[in-house]
Design an enzyme around this catalytic site. Sequence first.
Site, short mmCIF file in Angstrom:
data_model
loop_
_atom_site.label_atom_id
_atom_site.label_comp_id
_atom_site.label_asym_id
_atom_site.label_seq_id
_atom_site.Cartn_x
_atom_site.Cartn_y
_atom_site.Cartn_z
N CYS A 66 -31.49 -41.55 -14.08
CA CYS A 66 -30.48 -41.10 -13.13
C CYS A 66 -29.08 -41.33 -13.69
O CYS A 66 -28.91 -41.91 -14.77
CB CYS A 66 -30.62 -41.82 -11.80
SG CYS A 66 -30.28 -43.60 -11.90
N CYS B 12 -28.14 -44.88 -14.52
CA CYS B 12 -28.62 -45.32 -15.83
C CYS B 12 -27.62 -44.94 -16.92
O CYS B 12 -27.32 -45.72 -17.82
CB CYS B 12 -29.98 -44.70 -16.15
SG CYS B 12 -31.29 -45.13 -14.99
N ASP C 244 -6.84 -9.91 -33.54
CA ASP C 244 -6.39 -9.56 -34.89
C ASP C 244 -6.98 -8.19 -35.23
O ASP C 244 -7.98 -7.77 -34.66
CB ASP C 244 -6.90 -10.63 -35.86
CG ASP C 244 -6.62 -10.27 -37.30
OD1 ASP C 244 -5.47 -9.93 -37.60
OD2 ASP C 244 -7.57 -10.31 -38.11
N ASP D 6 -10.48 -13.67 -37.87
CA ASP D 6 -11.53 -13.89 -38.86
C ASP D 6 -11.62 -15.34 -39.32
O ASP D 6 -12.45 -15.67 -40.16
CB ASP D 6 -11.36 -12.96 -40.07
CG ASP D 6 -10.03 -13.18 -40.78
OD1 ASP D 6 -9.37 -14.20 -40.52
OD2 ASP D 6 -9.67 -12.31 -41.59
N ASP E 142 -6.04 -16.23 -39.97
CA ASP E 142 -5.67 -16.43 -38.58
C ASP E 142 -5.82 -17.88 -38.11
O ASP E 142 -5.69 -18.15 -36.92
CB ASP E 142 -6.54 -15.53 -37.68
CG ASP E 142 -6.41 -14.07 -38.06
OD1 ASP E 142 -5.27 -13.62 -38.23
OD2 ASP E 142 -7.44 -13.40 -38.20
#
Length: 751
Positions: free
Chosen positions: A23, A26, A452, A645, A649
């Site tokens: 849970c 825990c 781009d 790419d 960029d």
Amino acid sequence: MASEHGHATTVEEAVLAVGGMDCASCVATVERAARKVGGVEQCAVNLARGRAVVRFDPKQTDPDVVAAAITDAGYPTHAETHAGANAEEHRVAEHAAHAESWFRRAMVGVALWLPVELLHWTLALTSGGEHFAHRHFWMHWVALITSTIAIVYVGWAFYRSAWKALLRGTSNMDTLIAMGASVAYGYSLVAFVGYLAGWWRELPDLYFMEATGLLALISLGHWLEARARTAAGSAIRELLNLAPATALRLNEDGQSAEVPVAELHVGDRVLVRPGDRIPVDGVVIEGRSSVDESMITGESMPVLRQPGDPVIGGTLNVDGRLVVRVTKVGSETALAQIVKLVDRAQSSKPPVQKLADRIAAVFVPTVLAIALLTGVGWYVAGAVNDWPAAQTWGRLARATCSVLIIACPCALGLAVPAALMVGTGRGAKRGILIRDVDALQNAERVRIVVLDKTGTITRGRPAVANVIPLNDTPADELLALAAAAEMFSEHPVARAIVDHARARGLKIPQPSAFANEPGLGVVATVNDREVIVGNVELLAKRGIAMAPSTAQQTTVHVAVGGKLIGAITVADEIKPDSAEAVRELHALGLRTVLLTGDNEATARAIAKQVGIDDVRANVRPAGKADVIRELQRANGKSLVAMVGDGINDAPALAQADLGIAIGSGSDVAKEAGDIVLVGGSLRGVAAAIKLSRATMRTIRQNLFFAFVYNVLAIPLAALGLLHPLIAAAAMALSDITVIGNALRLRRTKLD
């Protein structure tokens, strides 16, 4: 990273396999235990995967020390010593063993509870109600015996976990279950013995079967939950299964021998037969074949691969024989990088999880306090209404037991990680790699997408758009002479002209002389004639007269024997699916912007062709980040995504609120984006945003359900309106519901 004194420090990361977590409480305990170790900077625990990712200073501690600290906190932990497929197989084996243990307990519990429960109700319905207790008094002995066995065998795991937590001064979900079963069983035992001893005249309500039933139902719920977790985490296993275990390595004589993939080295040659999976990343050196890359890139149609083309390990060779030279092995392969990215995303913890973690830290103690107040309330109600002692204690036990059982922090702990596991796995199958969960959360809020041009909207490589013959020169002759002159040039424009001539099936003469004019073009001798292919400056330098109408920036001019014979227009070809991709972005309510270094006229022409809203042209790579910054300032809270790419960029991708890198499968590790689109298709941008929206919607639904479930269920249980068995079934159902809702993401339509 640097310390406050300026000395460099090294931070390492380790993955720990953590057992026994059930849970959110825990999770909180494990994270606290890890952070108490000196040198640990961060610990992120994933309940759904049963693992912890720890960042630590190796000069102060190591993974074994952290694992020991978590183990001391009651959760058996060890550093993952396996890697890749071995690690996942080991994890799957552990999860299978865990599920099997719960299945055994559940089956024993159901066998002890259900027949007795059915017999009890059958006899009750046929015995006249109030006479049942006396006519079939032996049924209470049967219920006592079966319940005792259930408490000892089925309940042992809960009691052991709760006892360990108590010794550490903490509590968890097992604390609630152990106390709930104990209240039902303990009260029933005291009441039964009291009746036998003559403490009260009538036999009070007994909850032996409820104690047995709730242990059986919760164990059954844990088993179903374990199976659902396995299904939710299937993406990594499916990716790892793509890679074959063996390969056919070719020796110097061309003979093949089957060897384990782990024994391959860069430079080895491997034979890939039709129907086989390509074992590692490489380059085709012999043969032609269609290759199905859908499992890596998400592209549905097979692609042609021939000598010189790259291939990705794990993809399927469809119909031809290929010989591949190995270029990447082991952790360097695209498949290994993809698995690493998916694993990283699934192990991270989003900001939305913080609220759930804070609540989980105090959840169990709060429920214990509510259970205590419930018991006091029913005792006072009994005294005020002058109920018989047996009735008061019976109602008190029933309500208290229901409160303890109905409260379920499991759903709270699984709400976020289950959705993340399924969402990121779904993306990986579609070729959408999400580097971290923050990117997934940001993608949902994107309102502006900056695109781009080169390599994103266009193919990123020039292609012949038009052949313009002059002075009665045949078009094919013009193209053949230009291709002959460009044959030995490596310039992209030269390659485009040669490829176009070959595609037309033209016979290209062999040049007897060749000279490159850097930045201008080429001069070659073809069939004893001087052929010049180049720009306006080259022809002017050679004294060749030109008509003004042919002097265009995108045109390569061709002259033979000092006379202009025509021109070839070369353009960067737009990808076939770019226009459709932009339409999909608009359908999602997003604004699009074209960002390019091209001139204004060219940029606007391309934008119009694909339907982009706005254009920012004549922008150098270094200035693209400034444009992103400007858009962010001008649009306030609207997040800006940059799609490029991942090379030129990179600054803009880093500046954007969300960087989406489009690349090939072999370049996964090199991409700069928060999200990587392996297939190279622009349509993946819309798919990534759809996936983000669906995943975040599922996370909110899960959290809402987990919170509302407890907010509504606990008061009903405290008021005595929920039977303990209904509470147990509802608690088990809540976990399965959260994971089941997350599994719906596997069917999310992204195209």
